[in-house]
Design an enzyme around this catalytic site. Structure first.
Site, short mmCIF file in Angstrom:
data_model
loop_
_atom_site.label_atom_id
_atom_site.label_comp_id
_atom_site.label_asym_id
_atom_site.label_seq_id
_atom_site.Cartn_x
_atom_site.Cartn_y
_atom_site.Cartn_z
N ARG A 15 0.78 -1.10 -0.04
CA ARG A 15 -0.04 -0.10 0.17
C ARG A 15 1.04 1.25 0.14
O ARG A 15 1.53 1.46 0.99
CB ARG A 15 -0.72 -0.06 1.34
CG ARG A 15 -1.89 1.22 1.12
CD ARG A 15 -2.75 1.05 0.19
NE ARG A 15 -4.13 1.86 0.59
CZ ARG A 15 -4.82 2.97 -0.22
NH1 ARG A 15 -4.08 3.21 -1.22
NH2 ARG A 15 -5.68 3.49 0.05
N GLY A 16 0.87 2.06 -1.18
CA GLY A 16 1.93 2.90 -1.32
C GLY A 16 1.78 4.20 -0.21
O GLY A 16 2.73 4.39 0.08
N GLU A 17 0.70 4.63 0.29
CA GLU A 17 0.43 5.48 1.22
C GLU A 17 1.12 5.22 2.61
O GLU A 17 1.40 5.81 3.27
CB GLU A 17 -0.89 6.04 1.32
CG GLU A 17 -1.93 5.12 1.80
CD GLU A 17 -3.17 5.75 2.10
OE1 GLU A 17 -3.92 5.42 3.07
OE2 GLU A 17 -3.80 6.21 1.28
N ASP A 18 1.14 4.07 2.83
CA ASP A 18 1.68 3.24 4.04
C ASP A 18 3.32 3.14 4.17
O ASP A 18 3.61 3.47 5.11
CB ASP A 18 1.09 2.01 4.29
CG ASP A 18 -0.38 2.31 5.03
OD1 ASP A 18 -1.03 1.26 4.82
OD2 ASP A 18 -0.68 3.26 5.13
N THR A 19 3.75 2.42 3.02
CA THR A 19 5.04 2.12 3.10
C THR A 19 6.13 2.29 2.03
O THR A 19 7.27 1.90 1.84
CB THR A 19 4.92 0.60 3.38
OG1 THR A 19 4.55 -0.17 2.02
CG2 THR A 19 4.42 0.12 4.47
N ARG A 20 5.54 3.16 0.99
CA ARG A 20 6.23 3.30 -0.20
C ARG A 20 7.55 3.95 0.23
O ARG A 20 8.65 3.85 -0.49
CB ARG A 20 5.49 4.23 -1.28
CG ARG A 20 6.42 4.44 -2.46
CD ARG A 20 5.50 5.54 -3.54
NE ARG A 20 4.36 4.90 -4.08
CZ ARG A 20 4.53 4.01 -4.98
NH1 ARG A 20 5.65 3.58 -5.65
NH2 ARG A 20 3.51 3.12 -5.47
N GLY A 48 -7.54 4.33 -10.39
CA GLY A 48 -8.62 3.30 -10.52
C GLY A 48 -8.50 2.28 -9.54
O GLY A 48 -7.87 2.04 -8.95
N GLU A 82 -4.85 -7.19 -6.76
CA GLU A 82 -3.49 -7.31 -7.08
C GLU A 82 -3.13 -8.77 -6.49
O GLU A 82 -2.57 -9.55 -6.71
CB GLU A 82 -2.38 -6.27 -6.86
CG GLU A 82 -1.04 -6.50 -6.97
CD GLU A 82 -0.19 -5.20 -6.72
OE1 GLU A 82 0.07 -4.53 -7.49
OE2 GLU A 82 0.20 -5.26 -5.59
#
Length: 1190
Positions: A15-20, A48, A82
């Site tokens: 999840r990008g906003e958590d761990t990117r 999307g 995904e």
């Protein structure tokens, strides 16, 4: 090659906003550093709810999937979809899945409770997800039951290393050396490992030596996979011989090696510069470097230092060289040389059968024949692979015929073995493509060559695949066409045998880099073999055909590319007898004689003629089939008549054609993709039809000094790069119409443009905008620049109103910016993006920021003059909190430029850290000391605490930082260091905000006045601005009086009244007098012209009163109220300095200033402070003179 090849070793789902930008980023870079090919999707891809085909393909092409379950993972339908695709690939393929639970309980994922339960309940309320939620729940449960890692309550760094180690073990098991395609590899790997002797903590080089086709590269690759986890960094440099032969080839290899080992892009201009950078970057690292196919000692010297490796590489490092030249390994003093053995008969039989029958043994009726083929191949893996691929699917009688043909000539010539596969090509066009690649296009871009082949009606979409399947060519990672040396030399022999004694009757003639390298390639043969294979035709035949006008209709390709420029006299038109010529390249050849009567084939697809001697192409030439036209540095004035329609043309390169004044009508070239007209200084007319080239990808008009305008609007949907640099007369760029979302780079540097079109905001794919040196841009940048923009270069744009002059901004993924100031600016802190700094600190990532300034910020608690500073590790200001890292400030001065010698940039400037126990290991090397002009700068460097992990113990009370430099042009003037804790990180920002708050409020008003006065030659010219500033100051003054009234009350309470309180009262009274003076001056501004002298007199009076008041405040209250004294001193300094510098002059009489200051009652300390404010804070030019010595 394995029958199952993955594009990626690892696919990361997160999840990008958590761990990117924290855990995932650290894991990604750790895997890359260990040589693990890792796919991490770009942020912009996740738009999307459905998973893009690109990501589905990436999952399918991955060996391992690592799923990082974080707090908000289940709230994303993207992530859940995904996850489902990952499990589907696990079911149908060998994809291995590992979960990582990042700050979530595994049970929450398994049972969908807590935040995971809430997220799925929210999805159930969405009617679009009704049929998916149950699938998502099952997927979460399934993955949560797999073995993985729980990162909660443990070191993230330790967990990441454990994950990486597990992945490496899985990958080793994935490619066991018993793999059917790697016959006999186990024993060979063991022998190489024995030569390496990894137990020794020394630098060691070994060579893998043998003739072409023995499998040296494959062996090196397998060793690389097996031992890479034992090193800090590793790199496999393939095709060294081929790549080093390109223009700047060694430099490009150095760049690639530096990036692989040090994970950083670096500009390298010369081989010596690259050697210096690699030596300094690698000398403390334990690395594994494999150099594949080396054929010159200088290649090893440029990449690993050769005999100097002990000074280049850290202890325990290993270098592996694959080569055909044993003497080369002896010359570089390799510690051990392993000669690759040919395959045994049993191994060779197994390999042949794998290729021919897809199993380890031959059927009984093929057994005798297969043994004969094994005997003929002589244990050469490449020959066995080619023969096996050719024989696959053929009947017994076909095997017999093929073997009989081999034995027609009993000479064990490998070329004849390889040619069987060539002869087995069913389609003549496939043979043509193979020979074209071997003679002309080896190492060229696949897409480019495919266009040429398509225009020849070769149908390359089918033929290229067939060539690959038959092991005749391959496509490398950069989409370049490659083939083995033996296969290329075989192709040359095929062409030669077309007409051994009459070169003009051969299909292909060349004298290019292939021929120049041929002598080196022959070195792998012994003397007897070499004497049999002397092919001097490579050195002379192409040239002889032209000189003697001996061409025929058989010639389809002619490349004449000399290493040095040569003049050739022609007695007749050499191309008249070559009507079927498809490919023509002339380089470094100047023709004389009957050149005016030259003719060109109507069948030309490629025409590359450097320095073409005529003003136009022959009138008889119809370029209807032409795909590429490259004629740089030619005398061309006009290409062809308007009636010509080269419909196939995709590339037009007329660089530096100084006689070209106008372009052709582009409506005749609808498929044009690349238009390069750079350096055409007389070009003034660009045909308006250029705006309709819908396939155009690159438009390069760099240095077209006479171009004044372009079409009013353009709609180029395929355009990616627009280069207008150096178009000195170009005053505007076209309006953007239609969809141009592919345009990512616009270079306008050095043009005469005065404004940008508003339509630039529609370029949704724009990443780079280069405005450097656009001195006539007189307006603001458009307010709505594209959100995709990552880099703007606006250096030397003096008229730009809403952009910091002399700076460039790089925007990071998270919206932060890195700013490189090309010149001095005020309010440096305001120009640096605080979010970027805070993010880097909290993510425990180091960073360096440099800006033009002369002192260390006030909030840095420990600073010293000179090159060292010491700080207690238990900082009282941080209480008992654990420190996150430390900020190091270095004030340095560049005293002169060394433009004549770029090597000075490579000299080390570094910081060594010490405790009372002794020095710490690995100095911090500063790498951003480049492109600085003369002046004083500050470097801010943040180092997270983890960089000191294991190097500091509880007994360490003091940390000392000392800076040293090898550069003679650089002087370190001061150092500062500050520990940052969880609280301290916030305090650092709070201090900066406070510094821009109340204390600076009144000073900022006078700064506005200073700017206005300095910009005008006379005081009278800025009366209106001065009036506005004073009016604003009057309002500020009231707040100041109130503040000092509070100070007076506090002082009275503390000191019991007395002299200090009385002095404060006097100061408040003085400020009240100032207010009366301000009112008088304000009333007189109506007659400004008549009162200019009065204004100057007022300024003098004001300076005297302010200076006396400031001096009294400093003397009386510096002990009790130091901040109040500083505020007073700043105000007084500004006021006094305004009087002396109001005319903006740089020519200041320092002695007079001091004298007058003393007469006004200002002490020496305050006078120095006045200089500080006006010169150091505002970078007054006097600092660059010899008048002031601080």
């Amino acid at each position: 090659m394995s029958s199952l090849v993955w594009e990626h070793d690892v696919f990361l789902s997160f999840r990008g906003e958590d761990t990117r930008h924290n855990f995932t980023d650290h894991l990604y870079h750790t895997l890359i550093r260990k040589g693990i090919r890792t796919f991490r999707d770009a942020e912009e891809l996740q738009k999307g709810n459905s998973v893009l085909p690109k990501l589905i393909e990436a999952i399918q092409q991955s060996r391992i999937a690592v799923i990082i379950f974080s707090t908000n993972y289940a709230s994303s339908s993207w992530c859940l979809n995904e996850l489902v695709h990952i499990l589907e690939c696990q079911r149908v393929s060998r994809l291995e899945v590992f979960p990582v639970f990042y700050h979530v309980e595994p049970s929450q994922v398994r049972k969908q409770t807590g935040v995971y339960g809430e997220a799925l309940s929210a999805h159930e309320k969405d009617v679009n997800n009704n049929d998916k939620v149950d699938i998502w729940r099952n997927a979460l449960t399934q993955v949560a039951n797999l073995s993985g890692w729980d990162v909660k309550n443990r070191s993230e760094a330790e967990a990441i290393e454990e994950i990486a180690k597990k992945i490496l073990n899985v990958l080793k098991d994935t490619f066991p050396t018993a793999n059917n395609d790697l016959i006999g590899m186990d024993s060979r790997i063991e022998k190489v490992e024995s030569c390496l002797d990894l137990s020794l903590d020394v630098v060691r080089t070994i060579g893998i030596w043998g003739m072409g086709g023995l499998g040296k590269t494959t062996l090196a690759q397998e060793v690389f996979k097996k031992i890479r986890e034992n090193f800090d960094a590793c790199a496999f440099v393939a095709n060294v011989r081929e790549k080093s032969g390109n223009v700047n080839g060694l430099v490009d290899l150095q760049k690639s090696l530096y990036k692989s080992l040090l994970h950083s892009d670096v500009d390298i201009h010369t081989v010596d510069m690259g050697k210096n950078l690699l030596r300094k970057g690698l000398r403390s690292k334990k690395v594994l470097i494999i150099l594949d196919d080396v054929h010159k000692v200088k290649q090893m010297e440029a990449l690993t230092g050769s005999s100097e490796q002990n000074q280049w590489l850290g202890l325990g490092s290993r270098v592996i060289i694959t080569t055909r030249d044993e003497q080369l390994l002896k010359s570089c003093q390799a510690h051990k040389i392993y000669e690759v053995e040919k395959l045994t008969d049993a191994e060779a039989s197994q390999l042949l059968c794998q290729k021919a029958f897809k199993k380890n043994n031959a059927p009984s009726d093929y057994l005798k024949l297969s043994n004969n083929f094994v005997k003929y191949a002589g244990g050469l893996p490449l020959a066995l692979e080619v023969l096996g691929s050719y024989l696959c699917g053929k009947e017994v009688n076909q095997w017999s015929a093929a073997l009989a043909r081999l034995y027609e000539n009993p000479e064990p010539d490998i070329f004849r073995v390889l040619q069987l596969s060539y002869d087995g090509l069913d389609n003549p066009t496939e043979k043509d493509m193979f020979l074209d690649i071997a003679c002309f296009f080896r190492g060229e871009d696949q897409d480019r060559v495919m266009k040429i082949f398509t225009s020849c009606d070769f149908f390359p979409e089918i033929g290229i695949i067939d060539l690959i399947n038959k092991s005749l060519i391959r496509i490398d990672e950069g989409k370049k066409l490659w083939m083995h040396d033996l296969l290329q030399q075989m192709a040359w022999q095929i062409v030669h045998q077309e007409s051994p004694k009459t070169p003009g009757k051969r299909s292909r003639l060349w004298l290019n880099e292939n021929a120049h390298e041929y002598k080196c390639r022959r070195s792998c043969l012994d003397e007897e073999e070499s004497s049999k294979r002397r092919r001097l035709w490579l050195d002379k035949d192409a040239l002889a055909v032209l000189l003697h006008n001996a061409g025929t209709e058989h010639v389809e390709g002619l490349f004449l590319s000399l290493q040095e420029k040569e003049k050739i006299h022609l007695n007749a038109d050499p191309f008249y007898k070559m009507p079927n010529l498809r490919l023509l390249k002339i380089y470094n050849v100047n023709f004389s004689g009957c050149i005016e009567q030259i003719s060109l084939s109507q069948n030309l697809r490629l025409l590359e003629w450097h320095e073409f001697p005529l003003h136009s192409l022959p009138s008889s030439f119809k370029p209807n089939l032409l795909v590429e036209l490259k004629m740089p540095n030619s005398r061309i004035k006009q290409l062809w008549s308007e009636t010509v329609s080269p419909d196939w043309l995709s590339l037009m390169d007329l660089s530096n054609c100084q006689y070209l004044t106008r372009t052709p009508d582009f409506s005749t070239v609808p498929k044009l993709e690349r238009l390069i007209l750079k350096g055409c200084k007389r070009l003034s007319e660009v045909h308006p039809t250029i705006g309709g080239l819908q396939h155009l990808v690159l438009l390069n008009l760099k240095g077209c000094e006479s171009v004044e305008s372009l079409p009013f609007s353009i709609s180029l949907k395929s355009l990616k790069t627009l280069v207008l640099s150096g178009c000195l007369k170009l005053k505007g760029i076209p309006e953007i119409t239609g969809n141009m979302e592919n345009l990512s780079e616009i270079h306008l540097d050095g043009t005469a443009i005065s404004e940008l079109p508003i339509s630039i905001q529609h370029l949704s794919g724009l990443i780079l905008l280069n405005l450097r040196g656009c001195k006539k841009v007189v307006q603001s940048l458009p307010k709505f620049l594209p959100g995709s923009l990552k880099f703007i270069d606006a250096r030397d744009c003096p008229m730009l109103t809403n952009f910091p002059k002399n700076c460039a901004i790089w925007t990071s993924e998270n919206g932060g910016s890195f700013i490189d100031f090309g010149n001095s600016v005020k309010n440096v802190e305001d120009r640096i993006n605080l979010k970027y700094i805070e993010d880097r600190i909290y993510q425990e990532e180091p960073f360096e920021i440099h800006f033009r300034h002369t002192r260390i910020p006030d909030w840095c608690g420990h600073s010293m003059r000179g090159s060292s500073v010491t700080i207690p590790l238990s900082d009282p200001e941080d209480g008992n909190s654990t420190w996150m890292g430390c900020v190091l400030f270095v004030v340095f001065e560049i005293r002169y430029n060394r433009n004549f010698d770029k090597s000075w940039e490579l000299k080390d400037t570094s910081c060594h850290f010490h405790t009372h126990e002794g020095p710490l290991r690995n100095p911090l090397v500063f790498r951003n000391f480049r492109k600085f002009g003369i002046g004083t700068y500050v470097l801010c460097c943040y180092m997270p605490q983890r960089q000191f992990s294991g190097k500091l113990n509880k007994a360490s009370h003091l940390l000392r930082a000392s800076v040293s430099t090898e550069r003679s042009d650089l002087k370190v003037k001061g150092c500062g260091i500050q520990l940052i804790s969880q609280q301290g990180a916030a305090m650092a920002v709070a201090r900066r905000v406070a510094a821009a708050g109340r204390v600076a409020a009144a000073v900022d008003d006078f700064k506005l006045l200073r700017i206005a006065v300095a910009a005008a030659p006379r005081v009278a010219a800025v009366v209106d601005d001065f009036a506005a500033a004073l009016a604003h100051f009057a309002a500020t003054r009231r707040a100041v009086v109130d503040d000092f009234a509070d100070f007076a009350a506090a002082a009275a309470a503390t000191a019991g009244g007395g002299g200090r309180a009385a002095a404060l009262d006097d100061f408040a009274a003085a400020l009240a007098d100032f207010a009366a003076d301000f009112a008088v001056v304000d009333a007189n501004f109506a007659a400004a012209d008549a009162h200019a002298a009065a204004l100057a007199h007022f300024a003098a009076d004001f300076a005297a009163v302010a200076a006396r008041a400031a001096t009294a405040a400093l003397d009386d209250f510096k002990g009790l109220l130091p901040r109040a004294a500083v505020v007073t001193a700043r105000r007084a300094a500004v006021a006094a300095a305004e009087y002396y510098f109001q005319d903006g002059s740089d020519d200041i009489d320092v002695a007079e200033f001091y004298h007058n200051g003393i007469q006004l009652g200002v002490n020496h300390t305050l006078i120095s402070y006045i200089f500080f404010v006006n010169f150091i804070m505002w970078d007054h030019p006097i600092l660059n003179s010899d008048k002031v010595d601080f």
